[in-house]
Enzyme design. Structure first.
Site, mmCIF file in Angstrom:
data_model
loop_
_atom_site.group_PDB
_atom_site.id
_atom_site.type_symbol
_atom_site.label_atom_id
_atom_site.label_comp_id
_atom_site.label_asym_id
_atom_site.label_seq_id
_atom_site.Cartn_x
_atom_site.Cartn_y
_atom_site.Cartn_z
ATOM 1 N N ARG A 1 -17.987 -16.955 17.020
ATOM 2 C CA ARG A 1 -18.855 -16.799 18.188
ATOM 3 C C ARG A 1 -18.072 -17.209 19.419
ATOM 4 N NH1 ARG A 1 -21.454 -20.310 21.381
ATOM 5 N NH2 ARG A 1 -23.283 -19.609 22.533
ATOM 6 N N ASP B 1 -18.185 -18.434 22.988
ATOM 7 C CA ASP B 1 -19.057 -19.088 23.960
ATOM 8 C C ASP B 1 -18.714 -18.617 25.380
ATOM 9 O OD1 ASP B 1 -21.143 -21.177 24.230
ATOM 10 O OD2 ASP B 1 -19.635 -22.152 25.474
ATOM 11 N N GLU C 1 -21.145 -14.277 23.478
ATOM 12 C CA GLU C 1 -22.323 -14.747 24.204
ATOM 13 C C GLU C 1 -22.348 -14.103 25.587
ATOM 14 O OE1 GLU C 1 -24.443 -18.762 26.034
ATOM 15 O OE2 GLU C 1 -22.281 -18.708 25.711
ATOM 16 N N HIS D 1 -29.539 -23.026 21.217
ATOM 17 C CA HIS D 1 -29.207 -24.353 21.749
ATOM 18 C C HIS D 1 -29.261 -24.386 23.277
ATOM 19 C CE1 HIS D 1 -25.535 -22.025 21.871
ATOM 20 N NE2 HIS D 1 -25.005 -22.891 22.718
ATOM 21 N N ASP D 2 -29.383 -23.231 23.909
ATOM 22 C CA ASP D 2 -29.425 -23.165 25.370
ATOM 23 C C ASP D 2 -30.821 -22.880 25.925
ATOM 24 O OD1 ASP D 2 -26.715 -23.672 25.993
ATOM 25 O OD2 ASP D 2 -26.177 -21.609 25.480
ATOM 26 N N ASP E 1 -32.829 -27.790 27.380
ATOM 27 C CA ASP E 1 -31.650 -28.562 27.020
ATOM 28 C C ASP E 1 -31.605 -29.879 27.812
ATOM 29 O OD1 ASP E 1 -29.126 -29.319 26.195
ATOM 30 O OD2 ASP E 1 -28.072 -27.676 27.169
ATOM 31 N N ARG F 1 -32.185 -29.801 21.439
ATOM 32 C CA ARG F 1 -31.120 -30.130 20.486
ATOM 33 C C ARG F 1 -31.421 -31.416 19.729
ATOM 34 N NH1 ARG F 1 -25.472 -28.140 23.310
ATOM 35 N NH2 ARG F 1 -26.365 -26.776 24.895
#
Length: 232
Positions: free
Chosen positions: A73, A75, A104, A170-171, A215, A219
């Site tokens: 992945r 980022d 992403e 996670h974002d 965030d 998380r």
């Protein structure tokens, strides 16, 4: 980067970064390009051959360490020079023709999906369509499916089938939190997620009803107590 700080213009790594002035110190408004201006995140010059070759060694390292590695992945992949991603694809497909290259990008991923860079993208427009209908009520059912179909039709068939479709990441705030704890809405959204063309992705804890706001609240540590309840 520590070498650049210590040796300044004499550092053999000075071309690995985008240095604006010397001496180099880590501070607000740093004298080098940094991601979103964060001093702790100096931007790498991926067009520099030495930097590029170092970064291209990362996947082979992990492939040797973890032979079952099936994908990578990337980022914030849209903020990296496309010339590097073309090198990256060539090198990684030689290593493993079936290695999945996932980038992403929060919008239209077509610029990176022409067969010379990535295989797929994180499908944020897919999530946005479901969030608008199931959690905010800002869109009608017809509008939601219109968004989904428009997003799907914007990609060629080979890309459609492996778009990464998710409800949370996670974002983002977790879907169940946005839905104000309405599990029925989450289940309906998940039904679309698992039956729509693409590769469904479950953010950890989503399958047992974990919640979390923006965030870093999204998380939180894994709720193993909820796992126990599910098993009971």
């Amino acid at each position: 980067f520590k070498d650049v700080i210590a040796n300044g213009e004499a550092s053999k790594y000075k071309h690995w970064y985008f240095i604006k002035s010397y001496p180099v110190t880590v501070k607000d408004n740093p004298p080098y390009e940094a991601w979103y201006g964060f001093p702790s995140m100096p931007k790498l010059n991926t067009v520099n051959p030495e930097t590029s070759q170092y970064l291209l060694s990362v996947t082979p390292f992990w492939k040797a360490t973890l032979p079952n590695l099936k994908g990578v992945r990337l980022d914030v992949g849209n903020e990296v020079d496309p010339r590097f991603w073309r090198e990256f694809r060539t090198a990684n497909k030689k290593l493993d023709p079936n290695l999945w290259i996932l980038g992403e990008v929060w919008g239209d991923g077509n610029p990176w999906l022409k067969g010379d860079q990535w295989d797929s993208v994180m499908n944020y427009p897919f999530r946005d369509a479901l969030v608008r209908y199931f959690t905010g009520g800002s869109d009608s059912l017809e509008q939601m499916f219109g968004r989904l179909q428009s997003n799907l039709n914007s990609y060629p068939p080979q890309v459609q089938r492996n778009l990464m479709n998710f409800l949370s990441t996670h974002d983002t705030a977790r879907f169940l939190t946005l839905a104000k704890g309405d599990r029925k809405s989450q289940k309906l959204a998940a039904t679309i997620q698992f039956t729509w063309p693409g590769a469904p992705s479950v953010y950890y804890g989503e399958e047992i009803g974990m919640q979390g706001g923006v965030d870093p609240d999204n998380r939180r540590g894994m709720r193993w107590d909820l796992v126990t309840k599910q098993n009971d």
